[in-house]
Design an enzyme around this catalytic site. Structure first.
Site, PDB file in Angstrom:
ATOM      1  CB  CYS A 108      -0.920   0.031   1.218  1.00  0.00           C
ATOM      2  SG  CYS A 108      -1.923   1.536   1.215  1.00  0.00           S
ATOM      3  CB  CYS A 111      -1.725   4.395   4.615  1.00  0.00           C
ATOM      4  SG  CYS A 111      -3.213   3.958   3.718  1.00  0.00           S
ATOM      5  CB  SER A 112      -0.605   0.256   6.540  1.00  0.00           C
ATOM      6  OG  SER A 112      -1.620   0.877   7.315  1.00  0.00           O
ATOM      7  CB  CYS A 113      -4.963  -0.581   2.359  1.00  0.00           C
ATOM      8  SG  CYS A 113      -5.511   1.121   2.582  1.00  0.00           S
TER       9      CYS A 113
HETATM   10 FE    FE Z   1      -3.447   2.074   2.734  1.00  0.00          FE
END
Ligand code: FE
Length: 206
Positions: A108, A111-113
């Site tokens: 991602c 961010c951190s999906c």
């Molecule tokens: Fe994300």
């Protein structure tokens, strides 16, 4: 729908995952946003019940059952539901299958999906700036850092997750597992192999 990285509080929290969770919990409780008991139940769910073993179950089923694999590639959420797997941060999962000429890797970049219901809490490196920036730019070098060397000529496709679409990599079924049942097959499926930064265990590995 915009990518939802603006509400991710990552930058305000310490980098150690346990500390981050505690800090976030304290903040939410202090602001009266959650009941401590409700928070505890959610944390317990992700610590004990939800984790990569669920994704491994899906991959093992796909290895063992070609019709399930087809359904998984066509509509991952429907196929996951057959195994009773669903949940938040996993509403729109897309499964991508590795093949002899094609490796898939998930990042991602914003961010951190991550597909929480299948893989649990994301590892710290998944959220790191280094991984997020390098995965797209130099995936082969990133794989090398993870100790993965792909056969010459294998293409790498990098999938950028968003708040809307989370990817699950279906690694190739390891050779030497003919006749294995799903429970045994699932023991070979690592978390990283479902992110694409790793490969499944070999059947003769310790
Ligand atoms: Fe994300």
């Amino acid at each position: 729908m915009p990518h939802d990285h603006h509400d991710h509080p990552h930058s305000l929290l310490p980098s150690d995952p346990a500390l981050r969770v505690k800090a976030l919990e304290s903040l939410l409780v202090a602001k009266g946003l959650v009941e401590p008991a409700a928070m505890e139940a959610i944390l317990q769910t992700y610590e004990e019940r939800v984790g990569p073993h669920l994704g491994a179950q899906v991959v093992a089923r796909a290895w063992a059952d070609p019709a399930f694999r087809d359904r998984l590639l066509a509509d991952a959420n429907a196929a996951m539901a057959e195994l009773g797997i669903s949940g938040r941060q996993g509403e729109h999962v897309v499964a991508v299958a590795n093949s002899p000429g094609q490796h898939n890797m998930v990042v991602c970049t914003l961010c951190s999906c991550y597909p929480w219901p299948l893989l649990g809490i994301p590892p710290a490196w998944y959220k790191s700036d280094a991984y997020r920036s390098r995965a797209v730019r130099e995936p082969r070098a990133v794989l090398a850092d993870f100790g993965v060397t792909l056969p010459e000529g294998t293409g790498i496709r990098v999938w950028d997750s968003t708040a809307e679409v989370r990817y699950l990599v279906i690694p190739e079924r390891p050779a030497g597992t003919e006749g294995w049942d799903e429970v045994l097959l699932a023991t070979l499926v690592t978390r990283d192999s479902m992110i694409g930064t790793g490969l499944p265990r070999k059947p003769d590995a310790p």
